[in-house]
Design a protein around this motif. Structure first.
Motif, PDB file in Angstrom:
ATOM      1  N   LEU A  74       0.832  -1.200   0.000  1.00 27.65           N
ATOM      2  CA  LEU A  74       0.000   0.000   0.000  1.00 27.65           C
ATOM      3  C   LEU A  74       0.867   1.250   0.000  1.00 27.65           C
ATOM      4  N   SER A  75       0.428   2.276  -0.701  1.00 23.62           N
ATOM      5  CA  SER A  75       1.153   3.544  -0.751  1.00 23.62           C
ATOM      6  C   SER A  75       0.145   4.686  -0.688  1.00 23.62           C
ATOM      7  N   LEU A  76       0.339   5.556   0.288  1.00 22.36           N
ATOM      8  CA  LEU A  76      -0.577   6.674   0.507  1.00 22.36           C
ATOM      9  C   LEU A  76       0.166   7.982   0.263  1.00 22.36           C
ATOM     10  N   GLU A  84      -5.304  11.671   6.394  1.00 25.56           N
ATOM     11  CA  GLU A  84      -5.510  10.345   5.828  1.00 25.56           C
ATOM     12  C   GLU A  84      -6.387   9.503   6.746  1.00 25.56           C
ATOM     13  N   CYS A  85      -6.146   9.597   8.038  1.00 25.38           N
ATOM     14  CA  CYS A  85      -6.983   8.861   8.994  1.00 25.38           C
ATOM     15  C   CYS A  85      -8.425   9.350   8.963  1.00 25.38           C
ATOM     16  N   LEU A  86      -8.602  10.659   8.975  1.00 25.44           N
ATOM     17  CA  LEU A  86      -9.950  11.220   9.018  1.00 25.44           C
ATOM     18  C   LEU A  86     -10.718  10.984   7.722  1.00 25.44           C
ATOM     19  N   ALA A 140      -9.824  12.786  18.157  1.00 22.67           N
ATOM     20  CA  ALA A 140      -9.391  12.069  19.364  1.00 22.67           C
ATOM     21  C   ALA A 140      -9.308  10.569  19.089  1.00 22.67           C
ATOM     22  N   GLN A 141     -10.294  10.029  18.358  1.00 23.34           N
ATOM     23  CA  GLN A 141     -10.253   8.606  18.003  1.00 23.34           C
ATOM     24  C   GLN A 141      -9.025   8.302  17.148  1.00 23.34           C
ATOM     25  N   ALA A 142      -8.791   9.145  16.153  1.00 24.36           N
ATOM     26  CA  ALA A 142      -7.649   8.926  15.263  1.00 24.36           C
ATOM     27  C   ALA A 142      -6.336   9.029  16.038  1.00 24.36           C
ATOM     28  N   SER A 143      -6.229   9.988  16.936  1.00 26.65           N
ATOM     29  CA  SER A 143      -5.002  10.164  17.714  1.00 26.65           C
ATOM     30  C   SER A 143      -4.733   8.953  18.605  1.00 26.65           C
ATOM     31  N   THR A 144      -5.809   8.382  19.180  1.00 20.61           N
ATOM     32  CA  THR A 144      -5.654   7.210  20.044  1.00 20.61           C
ATOM     33  C   THR A 144      -5.084   6.035  19.269  1.00 20.61           C
ATOM     34  N   LEU A 171      -0.151   3.031   8.950  1.00 26.00           N
ATOM     35  CA  LEU A 171      -1.208   4.013   8.726  1.00 26.00           C
ATOM     36  C   LEU A 171      -2.430   3.360   8.095  1.00 26.00           C
ATOM     37  N   ALA A 172      -2.207   2.441   7.162  1.00 24.12           N
ATOM     38  CA  ALA A 172      -3.328   1.710   6.557  1.00 24.12           C
ATOM     39  C   ALA A 172      -4.071   0.893   7.613  1.00 24.12           C
ATOM     40  N   LEU A 173      -3.338   0.291   8.542  1.00 24.67           N
ATOM     41  CA  LEU A 173      -3.961  -0.452   9.633  1.00 24.67           C
ATOM     42  C   LEU A 173      -4.765   0.485  10.521  1.00 24.67           C
ATOM     43  N   ALA A 174      -4.219   1.663  10.814  1.00 22.84           N
ATOM     44  CA  ALA A 174      -4.941   2.638  11.635  1.00 22.84           C
ATOM     45  C   ALA A 174      -6.275   3.013  10.988  1.00 22.84           C
ATOM     46  N   LYS A 175      -6.268   3.254   9.686  1.00 20.40           N
ATOM     47  CA  LYS A 175      -7.516   3.598   8.993  1.00 20.40           C
ATOM     48  C   LYS A 175      -8.536   2.478   9.101  1.00 20.40           C
TER      49      LYS A 175
END
Length: 406
Positions: A74-76, A84-86, A140-144, A171-175
């Motif tokens: 994956l490449s973002l 990207e998270c939001l 806040a969710q994304a930061s956690t 980052l892909a896992l975080a999303k």
């Protein structure tokens, strides 16, 4: 619930699995195991709707969402880490933009007009939805999640294209975790995680409110997160209850029972065949012979699966070192203005088994490279036992002290 019925899939001429019947319930925690090339990733993609079956049925409720994390690739780019998270909250962000636009409209319209009441009514309706879906806590969710996966607060504003491949996968896992799909599909999620991030993901999965299917070669991670095991082997699927350790025990028990049943059946077949061959041409035994023949024809043969291949290898023994193998004295390492570590002093003795841990960027790989002679230290001195200095002297220009074996 997600169901596979008589599912079949091939890869070229190789059968990955045949006749797979599988029901995934909303609270399942499933570890998918098997040798390389047995079809684990392919099965994850089928569950995620990215690969078709070649036979059988796949069914799932319309409201089921599946999220798939590949091993790599994956490449973002084009956004910051936080943006990207939001981006996974697209519909909520649209509601937020509409709320902001409606706020500006309310400031420009006569409060006594019908239009003002129409705007405020619309605002209250979407604001209620926005609040009910935790829209005010998106950052806040994304930061956690980002913090749990090892991102520093300052990383939120970094462009994603600056991230290495491993951090791109984080980052892909975080999303994916922020989306919270009803079926989470993870293919080797710990490959790019350090110990702290791995432990955080373990806890996150234990508290996850939906089903997930996990492929991992980390047996301890599987032990801590799953309650069912599906093994793909020799074109068939085998189900086990419990974690990975329990799976190994059940598999051993199942193989022992199968081998015992196979031996008993072979003995029975042998006795039947001996009786038939011995009395086949005796008229007085004709009825008994026919009975044995029918019994033999009705036996459903037990087949032992092919043995799993085992790779055998051996490392050549190095020359024996002295009691002291290596010593660091006040070693430091920096890259330009970045100080990785300093004042590092320690001794490695023969027989030591050392685990090197620390957060990403703490200098673990750098320290290993210095020990291997492929990276110079910035300050301090170190040396190896003289027994094997000569074997690596051609690979390093690092200043070494003369250390005699203890």
């Amino acid at each position: 619930m997600i169901r596979l019925s008589a599912a079949r899939k091939h890869f070229g001429s190789k059968s990955l699995f045949e006749g797979l019947d599988w029901l995934i319930t909303p609270t399942d925690r499933i570890g998918l195991v098997g040798g390389n090339g047995t079809g684990k990733t392919t099965l994850l993609k089928i569950l995620g709707g990215m690969e078709p079956l070649e036979g059988g049925l796949f069914s799932a409720p319309k409201d089921i969402t599946a999220g798939y994390l590949p091993q790599d690739g994956l490449s973002l780019s084009g956004r910051t880490v936080m943006e990207e998270c939001l981006s996974v909250f697209g519909d909520l962000l649209e509601l937020e933009e509409e709320m902001e636009a409606l706020t500006h409209q309310m400031a420009e319209v006569d409060p006594r007009s019908d239009e003002y009441h129409r705007i405020t009514d619309r605002y209250h309706r979407i604001e209620t939805e926005f609040q009910g879906r935790d829209g005010y806590s998106l950052e806040a969710q994304a930061s956690t999640v980002l913090n749990g996966l090892g991102f520093a607060p300052a990383d939120s504003n970094r462009p994603t294209e600056e991230l290495s491949g491993g951090w791109q996968m984080r980052l892909a896992l975080a999303k994916l975790l922020l989306i919270k799909p009803k079926l989470l599909l993870l293919d080797e999620p710990t490959n790019h995680l350090d110990l702290e991030a791995r432990n955080w993901l373990e806890q996150y999965l234990n508290e996850y409110s939906h089903a997930f299917v996990l492929v991992s070669h980390d047996r301890y991670f599987l032990d801590a997160t799953v309650n069912k095991i599906l093994e793909l082997w020799n074109g068939r699927a085998y189900f086990y209850s419990g974690n990975y350790e329990r799976y190994l025990a059940q598999k051993s028990e199942r193989q022992a029972q199968l081998q015992a049943a196979y031996r008993n059946q072979r003995e029975k077949i042998k006795h039947l065949e001996l009786f038939i061959n011995r009395f086949r041409y005796q008229a007085t035994k004709a009825k008994q012979v026919q009975s044995r023949i029918k019994e033999l024809e009705k036996i459903e043969r037990i087949e032992l699966p092919a043995q799993e291949k085992t790779i055998h290898f051996a490392f050549p023994q190095p020359p024996k070192s002295g009691r002291m193998v290596a010593e660091f004295r006040g070693v430091a390492k920096s890259y330009a203005s970045k100080q990785v570590f300093q004042g590092m002093s320690f001794v490695i003795s023969r027989g030591d088994r050392i685990g090197l841990v620390g957060v990403n960027g703490a200098g673990k790989s750098t320290l290993i490279k210095i020990l291997a002679g492929s990276e110079p230290a910035t300050a301090g001195e170190f040396g190896w036992d003289t027994t094997w200095k000569s074997t690596i002297s051609h690979r390093t220009s690092i200043r070494r002290s003369t250390l005699a074996p203890a």
